[in-house]
Design a protein around this motif. Structure first.
Motif: not given
Length: 564
Positions: A171-179
């Protein structure tokens, strides 16, 4: 911490203008929701070499360094110069192995950091795996005792290992990918905006320069200097456009470089590359900034010099009808010498700044440079003489670029003039270089005005009064000719018979002309005079010689001929 992106984006754009800062502000608002974890990125000051204490023995010199995890600093260690590389590499490898084992454990597995005492020194274990022994040198870095230093290392390990494991969750990697995607889109929008702004600025500058009206009335002294002001305006325009172009390029590099650098810091897998890039590019980046700053400063100074000269000429403060033509020759000389001096100063300052950026102490260098300067001045007295004489030549306006001068046995057109030397181009195309200290007597053939000095041979049998009137009428007609009246300053003067020569009667004519126009006027005057003399039946004499033979020599010659 939530505005970390703004802190990274703005430095690349401050060099351009306030508008670029506004663009960067909008970019920061777009990613204002960056979580706290994304802000844990090493900054430039943290990556600078750490200070070290110095001892007399080079091998026992104490050096310091950082231990990293995912490109993030954890704690600092110290050791002697000979032991530090081995110790740092050993601790770094053990930490990476411990971290990999911990990351492979279940998600909710806690990290266990223990401090055990071995040989009266605290030893740190992570999940029952040996990591390092805290030494007195490590404690000295934090200015605390050994046990307190070990507790600080323990707290740092617990916090950072847990955070590193959290950053590897899906989930953290997905959020960072959006950023990262948002930052990439913002970079594209900013780059396109800067490019469009650059095009509009360039078109506006070209339109403003092309539509600039001429300055001064047509019959004023200022109009005589219009070509010089136009040339200076063109040079100023080119310098300013070059500065703008470089700043726009720097802005584009800041946008893409800063954005890419920030994206690398969003993910734990790419963050070590961020540290490696900064470490490898630290000194080249500093030197690049110094080089670019020096280049932009030189261009701006060039533009200011051209602007000041243009304003001074256009105001008419130093311009009179008599000095307008001379001014066209002097402006380029003063401008070129001033730019050369400014370039030397900027390059010298840039060199010192480059040494400072490399961490070199320039105070001893400057102190030594003063002594070297004295020695060099004694060994290079001719150069000092060249500079002083060159300064006086320019100050006294002995000659300038574009003048035709004669120095000793050589002469020609002045192509280059600086404080050290003068370069002439003679009639055969040879470039002659003369040190300024060697110029003692100089003849300027084009200072303020010139003179065509003509000697016209007329046959002894010709009607001299008719010839003099004809020559005078040719000069009067040429002076009234629209094609030549501007180049001829005064009505040609027929001085009369200058001498009796072997070619006949020598008549001398003086024609005062504009600088460097005496040869053109003299050629045209000779052509017209030849046509007029032929029509009037007056011949131009050729060299004559009379031979006298007495009677005694003639008889002897005849008798010798009969005998033979």
């Amino acid at each position: 911490m939530r505005f970390q992106f703004l802190a990274l984006a703005l430095p690349a754009l401050r060099l351009r203008s306030v508008t670029a800062v506004g663009i960067a502000s909008s970019m920061a608002i777009a990613v204002v929701s960056v979580p706290k974890a994304t802000a844990q990125i090493p900054l430039l000051p943290q990556l600078l070499p750490s200070p070290s204490s110095v001892s007399n023995d080079a091998n026992n010199r104490l050096v310091t360094g950082w231990i990293y995890l995912d490109g993030r600093r954890l704690f600092q260690i110290a050791a002697s110069r000979s032991n530090f590389p081995e110790r740092s590499e050993d601790i770094q490898k053990k930490l990476e192995k411990i971290a990999q084992n911990y990351f492979q454990a279940p998600a909710k597995t806690p990290v266990k950091v223990d401090i055990r005492e071995v040989n009266q020194l605290p030893v740190i274990y992570v999940n029952d795996q040996y990591l390092m022994t805290v030494t007195s040198e490590d404690a000295g870095l934090r200015e605390v005792d050994i046990s307190t230093s070990a507790n600080q290392v323990k707290e740092s390990l617990q916090e950072d290992l847990q955070q590193a494991k959290q950053e590897r969750q899906a989930q953290f990697l997905i959020d960072q990918g959006k950023i990262a995607a948002g930052i990439g889109l913002t970079m594209i929008v900013m780059s396109c905006g800067v490019y469009s702004w650059q095009r509009r600025s360039k078109n506006h500058a070209l339109y403003s320069f092309a539509s600039q009206p001429p300055r001064g009335p047509l019959n004023s002294p200022i109009s005589a200097a219009q070509p010089i002001t136009t040339q200076l305006n063109q040079q100023q325009h080119r310098h300013i456009q070059e500065v703008k172009r470089r700043l726009f390029q720097l802005t584009q590099a800041g946008i893409w470089g800063g954005g890419s650098f920030f994206i690398l810091g969003l993910f734990p897998y790419t963050r070590p590359f961020q540290v490696g890039i900064i470490t490898a590019a630290q000194f080249p980046l500093r030197l690049g900034v110094v080089f670019l700053g020096t280049y932009v400063a030189i261009r701006l100074i060039y533009a200011l010099i051209d602007r000041f000269t243009t304003t001074l000429i256009s105001s008419g403060a130093l311009l009179t009808p008599e000095s307008s033509e001379r001014l066209q020759l002097r402006v380029s000389t003063f401008s070129g010498v001033t730019k050369s001096i400014a370039t030397g100063i900027c390059v010298g300052v840039g060199f010192l700044l480059a040494l400072v950026s490399l961490g070199i102490d320039i105070v001893p260098l400057l102190a030594g440079a003063s002594l070297v300067g004295v020695a060099v001045s004694l060994a290079s007295q001719n150069l000092i003489k060249d500079a002083i004489n060159g300064f006086l030549i320019i100050l006294e306006d002995q000659y300038a670029l574009g003048d035709v001068i004669t120095v000793g046995d050589v002469g020609g057109l002045v192509e280059n003039l600086n404080l050290r030397m003068t370069q002439l181009r003679d009639s055969e195309g040879r470039l002659i270089t003369i040190p300024n200290s060697e110029i003692k007597v100089v003849a300027n053939l084009s200072s303020r005005w010139s003179r065509a000095d003509l000697t016209i041979p007329i046959a002894y049998q010709a009607d001299i009064e008719k010839a003099l009137k004809l020559i005078e009428s040719i000069g009067f007609e040429m002076d009234k000719d629209p094609q030549w009246e501007r180049q001829i300053l005064e009505t040609p003067q027929v001085l009369g018979i200058d001498q009796f020569g072997d070619r006949g009667l020598i008549i001398r004519v003086w024609i005062k002309t504009q600088p460097l126009k005496q040869w053109d006027v003299a050629r045209e005057f000779r052509r017209r005079l030849k046509v007029a003399l032929d029509e009037a039946g007056i011949s131009i004499s050729v060299p004559q010689q009379a031979i006298w033979v007495n009677d005694e020599q003639s008889l002897n010659f005849q008798s010798n001929g009969k005998t033979n």
